[in-house]
Scaffold this active site. Structure first.
Site, mmCIF file in Angstrom:
data_model
loop_
_atom_site.group_PDB
_atom_site.id
_atom_site.type_symbol
_atom_site.label_atom_id
_atom_site.label_comp_id
_atom_site.label_asym_id
_atom_site.label_seq_id
_atom_site.Cartn_x
_atom_site.Cartn_y
_atom_site.Cartn_z
ATOM 1 N N HIS A 307 1.951 -0.715 0.841
ATOM 2 C CA HIS A 307 1.605 -0.573 -0.575
ATOM 3 C C HIS A 307 1.848 -1.895 -1.274
ATOM 4 C CE1 HIS A 307 1.470 1.009 -4.652
ATOM 5 N NE2 HIS A 307 0.804 2.022 -4.120
ATOM 6 N N ASP A 365 -0.600 8.707 0.707
ATOM 7 C CA ASP A 365 -1.715 9.306 1.428
ATOM 8 C C ASP A 365 -1.462 9.535 2.902
ATOM 9 O OD1 ASP A 365 -3.404 9.896 -0.590
ATOM 10 O OD2 ASP A 365 -4.179 7.861 -0.724
HETATM 11 N N1 ACO Z 1 -1.193 -1.665 8.782
HETATM 12 C C1 ACO Z 1 -0.908 -2.832 9.411
HETATM 13 N N2 ACO Z 1 -0.532 -3.964 8.780
HETATM 14 C C2 ACO Z 1 -0.450 -3.907 7.443
HETATM 15 C C3 ACO Z 1 -0.717 -2.716 6.729
HETATM 16 C C4 ACO Z 1 -1.086 -1.572 7.438
HETATM 17 N N3 ACO Z 1 -1.363 -0.420 6.811
HETATM 18 N N4 ACO Z 1 -0.552 -2.960 5.396
HETATM 19 C C5 ACO Z 1 -0.176 -4.253 5.304
HETATM 20 N N5 ACO Z 1 -0.124 -4.819 6.537
HETATM 21 C C6 ACO Z 1 0.323 -6.199 6.858
HETATM 22 C C7 ACO Z 1 -0.800 -7.204 6.572
HETATM 23 O O1 ACO Z 1 -1.591 -7.435 7.721
HETATM 24 C C8 ACO Z 1 -0.001 -8.402 6.162
HETATM 25 O O2 ACO Z 1 0.531 -8.982 7.340
HETATM 26 P P1 ACO Z 1 0.662 -10.592 7.476
HETATM 27 O O3 ACO Z 1 1.644 -10.994 6.431
HETATM 28 O O4 ACO Z 1 1.104 -10.821 8.867
HETATM 29 O O5 ACO Z 1 -0.721 -11.149 7.204
HETATM 30 C C9 ACO Z 1 1.173 -7.829 5.390
HETATM 31 O O6 ACO Z 1 1.366 -6.516 5.944
HETATM 32 C C10 ACO Z 1 0.936 -7.730 3.885
HETATM 33 O O7 ACO Z 1 -0.250 -6.951 3.663
HETATM 34 P P2 ACO Z 1 -1.325 -7.217 2.536
HETATM 35 O O8 ACO Z 1 -2.651 -6.684 2.978
HETATM 36 O O9 ACO Z 1 -1.256 -8.653 2.121
HETATM 37 O O10 ACO Z 1 -0.724 -6.331 1.383
HETATM 38 P P3 ACO Z 1 -1.493 -5.861 0.086
HETATM 39 O O11 ACO Z 1 -0.455 -5.618 -0.923
HETATM 40 O O12 ACO Z 1 -2.595 -6.806 -0.266
HETATM 41 O O13 ACO Z 1 -2.186 -4.491 0.540
HETATM 42 C C11 ACO Z 1 -2.558 -2.222 0.982
HETATM 43 C C12 ACO Z 1 -1.681 -3.231 0.248
HETATM 44 C C13 ACO Z 1 -4.043 -2.453 0.659
HETATM 45 C C14 ACO Z 1 -2.210 -0.801 0.508
HETATM 46 C C15 ACO Z 1 -2.300 -2.336 2.501
HETATM 47 O O14 ACO Z 1 -0.952 -2.083 2.802
HETATM 48 C C16 ACO Z 1 -3.214 -1.428 3.329
HETATM 49 O O15 ACO Z 1 -4.356 -1.802 3.624
HETATM 50 N N6 ACO Z 1 -2.721 -0.203 3.713
HETATM 51 C C17 ACO Z 1 -3.537 0.730 4.448
HETATM 52 C C18 ACO Z 1 -4.480 1.438 3.502
HETATM 53 C C19 ACO Z 1 -3.769 2.448 2.639
HETATM 54 O O16 ACO Z 1 -2.976 3.253 3.108
HETATM 55 N N7 ACO Z 1 -4.089 2.424 1.344
HETATM 56 C C20 ACO Z 1 -3.538 3.360 0.371
HETATM 57 C C21 ACO Z 1 -2.621 2.653 -0.570
HETATM 58 S S1 ACO Z 1 -1.861 3.802 -1.647
HETATM 59 C C22 ACO Z 1 -3.094 4.238 -2.711
HETATM 60 O O17 ACO Z 1 -3.881 3.473 -3.156
HETATM 61 C C23 ACO Z 1 -3.173 5.589 -3.043
#
Ligand code: ACO
Length: 430
Positions: A307, A365
């Site tokens: 998140h 979720d």
């Molecule tokens: N699975 C694997 N790796 C992940 C995940 C994940 N679900 N989420 C983040 N990471 C990793 C990224 O690859 C990144 O790694 P790095 O530093 O080695 O490059 C690091 O964690 C930071 O992630 P970002 O994508 O930069 O974080 P951001 O804050 O931009 O994204 C997000 C947040 C979009 C929710 C992300 O965690 C994600 O895609 N999660 C999966 C989708 C999801 O569950 N979305 C629902 C969110 S809650 C809602 O809106 C209701």
């Protein structure tokens, strides 16, 4: 006391003083408005990683502590003691209602649940397998072509009628999208039923036999709706604010929010989680799946994890996980293997250095789809359910913005990296 910050141009030596502004809780923000005037520079923050886009009194999140407050009340207390309709009132009006206020609000919402009959005909224009989010976004936008009596955004009473209408009608529109996909007749709202029971009836009743509403199903839906009702300046809420800041028709602004919610990085994650769990198949598939997630070239994510704000447990995920036990016991033995797989996946991921070091925890979720599935709601409708709940939050934010006499159009700037000025070349010289 205001803390002052100084930003200095290292070449010219010119300094600009920036004031910090304190909220009631949470980090201070820096007022950067003087920067453009005095230094001629913009700030650059793609993805709004460090930008507070607005001032708000509605919802507070402490991502490190895993804390979520609606108008100051912890979501855990609301989940235990309140109802979605009371929470919607709280978000929109700012305080908990008295008994009489709650009854008046409930009655108004109940009596606004029918939609204009012409609006229902729009569904006939959609293919039977259109995604329900596409239908809901379109029909909500189409509401701006109706209800002309209450779209003066400068009139507080008009804003209030709009708020009641959209909260009341979203379930009716969602149910119509679902019935259209099944080829079944629309089921009209019933004024003797409460919000979530009415929704279940509109989804699952058919004219040829009685439908018994399960109180556990209605209770589970109400809980999920409380937990999804608002989440400060998330992507869809910011979209509603941005669209609304132009003075656009409020239904059109809500429709923009529905569209923004649809993406898998936001509300679409609940649908993606069940696809993922099915793909993993059984606990035996977890290691292979997590190896893919950790492979930088794979683009595979553990859906329902991570998140932008929470770097700790999402408090909503814990509550939903608890509700899963109750719902599955009563309704959904078919979904129990998926729940057990999700529990195992969570346990393994939370011990894994990849997720630990990045502070990735289950979000709202990760478990919500399992409950929806046990209630018999199809996967393509999961994000629609989220949209119904989040409408309360969208409306509260839209109201807060529009009723602010200092409202301005939201208009970000950019770092331009395209070509500099060049002259047009006639086609025979290119
Ligand atoms: N699975 C694997 N790796 C992940 C995940 C994940 N679900 N989420 C983040 N990471 C990793 C990224 O690859 C990144 O790694 P790095 O530093 O080695 O490059 C690091 O964690 C930071 O992630 P970002 O994508 O930069 O974080 P951001 O804050 O931009 O994204 C997000 C947040 C979009 C929710 C992300 O965690 C994600 O895609 N999660 C999966 C989708 C999801 O569950 N979305 C629902 C969110 S809650 C809602 O809106 C209701």
């Amino acid at each position: 006391m205001t803390t002052k910050y100084e930003l200095k141009n290292s070449v010219t030596g010119k300094a600009t003083e920036l004031d910090s502004i304190s909220g009631t809780i949470g980090p201070d923000v820096l007022n950067i408005a003087p920067l453009v005037k005095e230094q001629g520079v913009f700030t650059f923050d793609p993805g709004f990683m460090a930008t507070a886009s607005t001032e708000s009194k509605i919802t507070y999140i402490d991502g490190e502590a895993g804390l979520l407050l609606y108008r100051g009340y912890p979501v855990e207390q609301l989940a235990e003691k309140s109802s979605f309709i009371e929470v919607a009132y709280l978000l929109i009006y700012g305080s908990l209602p008295s008994k009489a206020e709650l009854e008046a609000f409930r009655s108004s919402i109940t009596r606004h649940t029918m939609v204009n009959e012409q609006l229902l005909r729009f569904f006939q224009g959609f293919h039977h397998n259109a995604h329900p989010m596409a239908m809901v976004a379109a029909v909500v936008a189409s509401m701006s072509a109706f209800y002309h009596d209450s779209t003066d955004i400068n009139d507080p009473r008009h804003r209030e009628i709009f708020a009641h209408r959209i909260v009341a009608k979203l379930p009716t529109i969602a149910a119509a999208a679902y019935k259209h996909s099944l080829g079944q007749p629309f089921v009209y709202p019933r004024n003797d039923l409460r919000y979530c029971a009415n929704m279940l009836n509109m989804f699952f009743a058919v004219p040829c036999e009685p439908y018994a509403i399960d109180p556990v199903a209605a209770e589970a839906l109400d809980l999920l709706f409380i937990l999804h009702a608002d989440h400060e300046q998330n992507a869809s809420t910011s979209t509603v604010r941005l669209a609304g800041s132009t003075g656009a028709n409020p239904y059109a602004a809500i429709s923009a929010g529905v569209s923004a919610l649809w993406g898998p990085a936001h509300g679409g994650a609940n649908e993606a989680v069940l696809d993922m769990l099915e793909g993993i198949g059984s606990p035996k598939g977890i290691d292979t799946f997590l190896a893919q997630v950790k492979d930088r070239n794979s683009n595979v994510r553990l859906m329902g994890f991570g998140h932008r704000v929470y770097k700790n447990f999402d408090p909503r995920a814990k509550i939903i996980r608890g509700m899963c036990y109750k719902v599955l016991e009563k309704l959904g033995h078919n979904d129990t293997p998926l729940f057990e797989l999700a529990l195992k996946l969570e346990e393994i991921a939370l011990r894994d250095e990849y997720f630990v070091s990045r502070k990735l925890y289950p979000n709202v979720d990760f478990y919500s789809g399992i409950i929806y599935s046990a209630l018999g709601i199809p996967r393509s409708m999961f994000t629609v359910m989220f949209a119904i709940a989040r409408t309360a939050g969208w409306v509260a934010h839209w109201q807060e913005m529009v009723s602010d006499p200092h409202m301005r159009i939201g208009r970000p700037r950019q770092l331009y990296t395209g070509p500099t000025k060049r002259d047009y070349l006639p086609i025979d010289r290119r």
